[in-house]
Motif scaffolding. Structure first.
Motif, short mmCIF file in Angstrom:
data_model
loop_
_atom_site.label_atom_id
_atom_site.label_comp_id
_atom_site.label_asym_id
_atom_site.label_seq_id
_atom_site.Cartn_x
_atom_site.Cartn_y
_atom_site.Cartn_z
N ALA A 1 0.23 -1.28 0.01
CA ALA A 1 0.07 -0.09 0.01
C ALA A 1 0.90 1.28 -0.07
O ALA A 1 0.53 2.08 0.10
N ASP A 2 2.50 1.03 -0.28
CA ASP A 2 3.02 2.55 -0.31
C ASP A 2 2.16 3.50 -1.92
O ASP A 2 1.91 2.80 -2.44
N GLY A 3 2.17 4.54 -0.74
CA GLY A 3 1.98 5.43 -2.15
C GLY A 3 0.89 5.63 -1.48
O GLY A 3 -0.26 6.66 -2.64
N THR A 4 0.36 5.30 -0.94
CA THR A 4 -1.97 5.59 -1.02
C THR A 4 -1.98 5.67 0.90
O THR A 4 -3.03 5.70 1.07
N ASP A 5 -0.97 7.21 1.00
CA ASP A 5 -1.46 7.70 2.13
C ASP A 5 -2.50 9.15 1.93
O ASP A 5 -2.16 10.05 2.46
N CYS A 6 -3.27 9.77 0.94
CA CYS A 6 -3.51 10.54 0.59
C CYS A 6 -5.20 10.44 1.75
O CYS A 6 -5.55 9.23 1.31
N SER A 7 -5.79 11.60 2.08
CA SER A 7 -6.52 11.37 2.81
C SER A 7 -8.01 11.61 2.44
O SER A 7 -9.38 11.80 3.36
N ASP A 8 -7.52 12.00 1.08
CA ASP A 8 -9.00 12.92 0.39
C ASP A 8 -9.98 12.06 0.26
O ASP A 8 -9.48 10.91 0.12
N PRO A 9 -11.43 12.76 0.23
CA PRO A 9 -12.62 11.74 -0.33
C PRO A 9 -12.29 12.09 -1.86
O PRO A 9 -11.57 11.78 -2.01
N ALA A 10 -12.84 10.00 -1.84
CA ALA A 10 -12.77 9.03 -3.24
C ALA A 10 -13.54 10.35 -4.12
O ALA A 10 -14.55 10.14 -4.16
N VAL A 11 -13.71 10.13 -5.26
CA VAL A 11 -14.62 10.88 -6.10
C VAL A 11 -14.43 10.13 -7.51
O VAL A 11 -16.02 10.00 -7.53
N PHE A 12 -13.23 9.94 -8.02
CA PHE A 12 -13.72 8.27 -8.85
C PHE A 12 -13.09 7.12 -8.69
O PHE A 12 -12.94 6.86 -7.71
N GLU A 13 -13.94 6.01 -9.11
CA GLU A 13 -13.11 4.40 -8.90
C GLU A 13 -12.72 4.57 -10.33
O GLU A 13 -13.94 3.95 -11.38
N ILE A 14 -11.98 3.50 -10.36
CA ILE A 14 -10.88 3.64 -11.86
C ILE A 14 -11.39 1.07 -11.94
O ILE A 14 -10.96 1.23 -10.67
N VAL A 15 -11.50 1.00 -12.94
CA VAL A 15 -12.21 -0.06 -12.70
C VAL A 15 -10.87 -1.08 -13.54
O VAL A 15 -9.91 -0.35 -14.44
N ARG A 16 -10.23 -1.83 -12.76
CA ARG A 16 -8.71 -2.38 -13.07
C ARG A 16 -9.31 -4.54 -13.71
O ARG A 16 -10.06 -5.30 -12.68
N TYR A 17 -8.62 -4.73 -14.49
CA TYR A 17 -8.91 -6.24 -14.84
C TYR A 17 -8.29 -7.04 -13.49
O TYR A 17 -6.71 -7.04 -13.14
N GLY A 18 -8.91 -7.50 -13.35
CA GLY A 18 -8.64 -8.78 -11.44
C GLY A 18 -8.43 -8.35 -10.86
O GLY A 18 -7.73 -8.97 -9.90
N LEU A 19 -7.97 -6.87 -10.15
CA LEU A 19 -8.24 -6.05 -8.96
C LEU A 19 -9.71 -5.77 -8.24
O LEU A 19 -10.41 -5.26 -9.82
N PRO A 20 -9.56 -5.25 -7.42
CA PRO A 20 -10.81 -4.41 -6.83
C PRO A 20 -11.12 -3.24 -7.66
O PRO A 20 -9.55 -2.34 -7.81
N PRO A 21 -11.80 -2.56 -7.64
CA PRO A 21 -12.12 -0.98 -8.55
C PRO A 21 -11.08 0.02 -7.54
O PRO A 21 -10.86 -0.76 -6.23
N LEU A 22 -10.19 1.23 -8.30
CA LEU A 22 -9.44 1.90 -7.43
C LEU A 22 -10.38 3.22 -6.90
O LEU A 22 -10.24 3.71 -7.97
N PRO A 23 -10.23 3.95 -6.12
CA PRO A 23 -10.98 4.77 -5.48
C PRO A 23 -9.63 5.57 -5.85
O PRO A 23 -9.08 5.71 -4.79
N VAL A 24 -10.00 6.75 -6.57
CA VAL A 24 -9.01 8.19 -6.62
C VAL A 24 -9.99 9.22 -6.11
O VAL A 24 -10.90 10.23 -6.60
N CYS A 25 -8.94 10.25 -5.60
CA CYS A 25 -9.43 11.42 -5.51
C CYS A 25 -9.16 12.18 -7.65
O CYS A 25 -8.48 11.86 -8.16
N PRO A 26 -9.06 13.63 -6.97
CA PRO A 26 -9.01 14.49 -8.61
C PRO A 26 -8.22 14.77 -8.51
O PRO A 26 -7.81 14.89 -9.83
N VAL A 27 -6.93 14.77 -7.64
CA VAL A 27 -5.49 14.65 -8.05
C VAL A 27 -4.93 13.61 -8.15
O VAL A 27 -3.99 13.76 -8.77
#
Length: 70
Positions: free
Chosen positions: A20-46
Motif C-alpha cells: 500500500a505504499d503511496g496510498t497515504d492520501c486522506s482525501d475523499p474518493a470522487v472516482f473509481e477506476i475499473v481494474r483487471y483482476g483487482l478491486p476498483p481503485l477509488p481516487v481523488c481528482p488529484v
C-alpha cells in the motif's frame, strides 16, 4: 453514489495490503477506476491522472466511474 461517500483515495498506485505504499492520501474518493483482476481503485481528482498511468491492472481504454462529488 451514497454507498461510496466515505471512500478514501487509494491513489496513485493502488497498492493493497503490504503493498500500500503511496496510498497515504486522506482525501475523499470522487472516482473509481475499473481494474483487471483487482478491486476498483477509488481516487481523488488529484490522483486520477497518475493512477491511470501507474496503478496495477488499469483497463485500456480506462473505465472511470463517478462515485462522489467534490
Amino acid at each position: 453514489m451514497s454507498v461510496h461517500r466515505n471512500a478514501r483515495c487509494r491513489g496513485p498506485y493502488g497498492g493493497e495490503g503490504d503493498q500500500a505504499d503511496g496510498t497515504d492520501c486522506s482525501d475523499p474518493a470522487v472516482f473509481e477506476i475499473v481494474r483487471y483482476g483487482l478491486p476498483p481503485l477509488p481516487v481523488c481528482p488529484v490522483h486520477l491522472g497518475p493512477a491511470l498511468l501507474m496503478a496495477s491492472g488499469v483497463l485500456w481504454p480506462p473505465e472511470i466511474r463517478l462515485i462522489g462529488r467534490v
